[in-house]
Design a protein around this motif. Sequence first.
Motif, PDB file in Angstrom:
ATOM      1  N   ARG A 194       0.837  -1.204   0.000  1.00  0.00           N
ATOM      2  CA  ARG A 194       0.000   0.000   0.000  1.00  0.00           C
ATOM      3  C   ARG A 194       0.875   1.258   0.000  1.00  0.00           C
ATOM      4  O   ARG A 194       0.607   2.212  -0.727  1.00  0.00           O
ATOM      5  N   LEU A 195       1.919   1.257   0.803  1.00  0.00           N
ATOM      6  CA  LEU A 195       2.848   2.395   0.858  1.00  0.00           C
ATOM      7  C   LEU A 195       3.547   2.582  -0.488  1.00  0.00           C
ATOM      8  O   LEU A 195       3.708   3.705  -0.966  1.00  0.00           O
ATOM      9  N   LYS A 196       3.931   1.482  -1.096  1.00  0.00           N
ATOM     10  CA  LYS A 196       4.587   1.540  -2.402  1.00  0.00           C
ATOM     11  C   LYS A 196       3.658   2.164  -3.449  1.00  0.00           C
ATOM     12  O   LYS A 196       4.073   3.022  -4.228  1.00  0.00           O
ATOM     13  N   LYS A 197       2.383   1.768  -3.450  1.00  0.00           N
ATOM     14  CA  LYS A 197       1.419   2.311  -4.405  1.00  0.00           C
ATOM     15  C   LYS A 197       1.195   3.807  -4.163  1.00  0.00           C
ATOM     16  O   LYS A 197       1.092   4.587  -5.106  1.00  0.00           O
ATOM     17  N   LEU A 198       1.144   4.222  -2.919  1.00  0.00           N
ATOM     18  CA  LEU A 198       0.965   5.638  -2.598  1.00  0.00           C
ATOM     19  C   LEU A 198       2.161   6.464  -3.068  1.00  0.00           C
ATOM     20  O   LEU A 198       1.997   7.573  -3.586  1.00  0.00           O
TER      21      LEU A 198
ATOM     22  N   GLU B  99       4.214   5.701  -5.575  1.00  0.00           N
ATOM     23  CA  GLU B  99       4.167   5.735  -7.037  1.00  0.00           C
ATOM     24  C   GLU B  99       3.127   6.741  -7.515  1.00  0.00           C
ATOM     25  O   GLU B  99       3.373   7.509  -8.451  1.00  0.00           O
ATOM     26  N   LYS B 100       1.963   6.759  -6.871  1.00  0.00           N
ATOM     27  CA  LYS B 100       0.900   7.701  -7.239  1.00  0.00           C
ATOM     28  C   LYS B 100       1.357   9.136  -7.003  1.00  0.00           C
ATOM     29  O   LYS B 100       1.111  10.024  -7.806  1.00  0.00           O
ATOM     30  N   SER B 101       2.063   9.363  -5.910  1.00  0.00           N
ATOM     31  CA  SER B 101       2.574  10.691  -5.579  1.00  0.00           C
ATOM     32  C   SER B 101       3.600  11.151  -6.609  1.00  0.00           C
ATOM     33  O   SER B 101       3.586  12.305  -7.041  1.00  0.00           O
ATOM     34  N   GLU B 102       4.496  10.270  -7.031  1.00  0.00           N
ATOM     35  CA  GLU B 102       5.508  10.606  -8.037  1.00  0.00           C
ATOM     36  C   GLU B 102       4.866  10.908  -9.389  1.00  0.00           C
ATOM     37  O   GLU B 102       5.275  11.835 -10.088  1.00  0.00           O
ATOM     38  N   LYS B 103       3.847  10.162  -9.770  1.00  0.00           N
ATOM     39  CA  LYS B 103       3.170  10.406 -11.042  1.00  0.00           C
ATOM     40  C   LYS B 103       2.490  11.763 -11.047  1.00  0.00           C
ATOM     41  O   LYS B 103       2.527  12.473 -12.036  1.00  0.00           O
TER      42      LYS B 103
ATOM     43  N   LYS C 269       3.353  14.395  -9.330  1.00  0.00           N
ATOM     44  CA  LYS C 269       4.389  15.432  -9.389  1.00  0.00           C
ATOM     45  C   LYS C 269       4.879  15.619 -10.817  1.00  0.00           C
ATOM     46  O   LYS C 269       5.089  16.730 -11.265  1.00  0.00           O
ATOM     47  N   LYS C 270       5.071  14.512 -11.541  1.00  0.00           N
ATOM     48  CA  LYS C 270       5.549  14.584 -12.916  1.00  0.00           C
ATOM     49  C   LYS C 270       4.533  15.260 -13.825  1.00  0.00           C
ATOM     50  O   LYS C 270       4.883  16.059 -14.666  1.00  0.00           O
ATOM     51  N   SER C 271       3.267  14.950 -13.659  1.00  0.00           N
ATOM     52  CA  SER C 271       2.257  15.513 -14.553  1.00  0.00           C
ATOM     53  C   SER C 271       1.986  16.981 -14.267  1.00  0.00           C
ATOM     54  O   SER C 271       1.594  17.727 -15.141  1.00  0.00           O
ATOM     55  N   SER C 272       2.212  17.457 -13.052  1.00  0.00           N
ATOM     56  CA  SER C 272       1.923  18.850 -12.730  1.00  0.00           C
ATOM     57  C   SER C 272       3.108  19.777 -12.969  1.00  0.00           C
ATOM     58  O   SER C 272       2.982  20.979 -12.818  1.00  0.00           O
ATOM     59  N   SER C 273       4.255  19.241 -13.347  1.00  0.00           N
ATOM     60  CA  SER C 273       5.440  20.080 -13.513  1.00  0.00           C
ATOM     61  C   SER C 273       5.589  20.633 -14.928  1.00  0.00           C
ATOM     62  O   SER C 273       6.614  21.202 -15.256  1.00  0.00           O
ATOM     63  N   GLY C 274       4.559  20.510 -15.772  1.00  0.00           N
ATOM     64  CA  GLY C 274       4.637  20.996 -17.142  1.00  0.00           C
ATOM     65  C   GLY C 274       4.556  22.510 -17.220  1.00  0.00           C
ATOM     66  O   GLY C 274       4.393  23.212 -16.227  1.00  0.00           O
TER      67      GLY C 274
END
Length: 129
Positions: free
Chosen positions: A2-6, A8-12, A14-19
């Motif tokens: 569950r921690l791993k999925k959270l 990964e979701k957090s990193e995704k 961050k990547k999508s909002s940095s445009g």
Amino acid sequence: TRLKKLKEKSEKSKKSSSGKKGIRKEGFQCALIGLPNSGKSSLLKILTNARPKITHYPFSTSSPEIGTLEYQGIKVQIIDLPSIGSEYFDFSITNTTDCLIITITSLDEIEKISPYLTKSLGKKMLLTS
């Protein structure tokens, strides 16, 4: 897991909002384009209320500068783009703007700039030197 999925979701997210952030089009919009040291920022400062950084060395504009010109009750948004050839030059603004103001220092520069204007050929263009 569950921690791993959270994580990964957090990193995704961050990547999508940095445009890149878009520039809101307000009324009639013009973009200043040209080669380095062609006077784009100086023209923006003269025509509008903007205070762009003006230097004698090339590529000093790294992000679009926005100014507003009011002429006979009509507001015109003028955007000073980074120089053509700069890593910060944004073609999307040149494709969506109503008018392109091309600044040059000599007629030879028109040939250097024309390959960058293939999608914008149907637009109104103003050439200044």
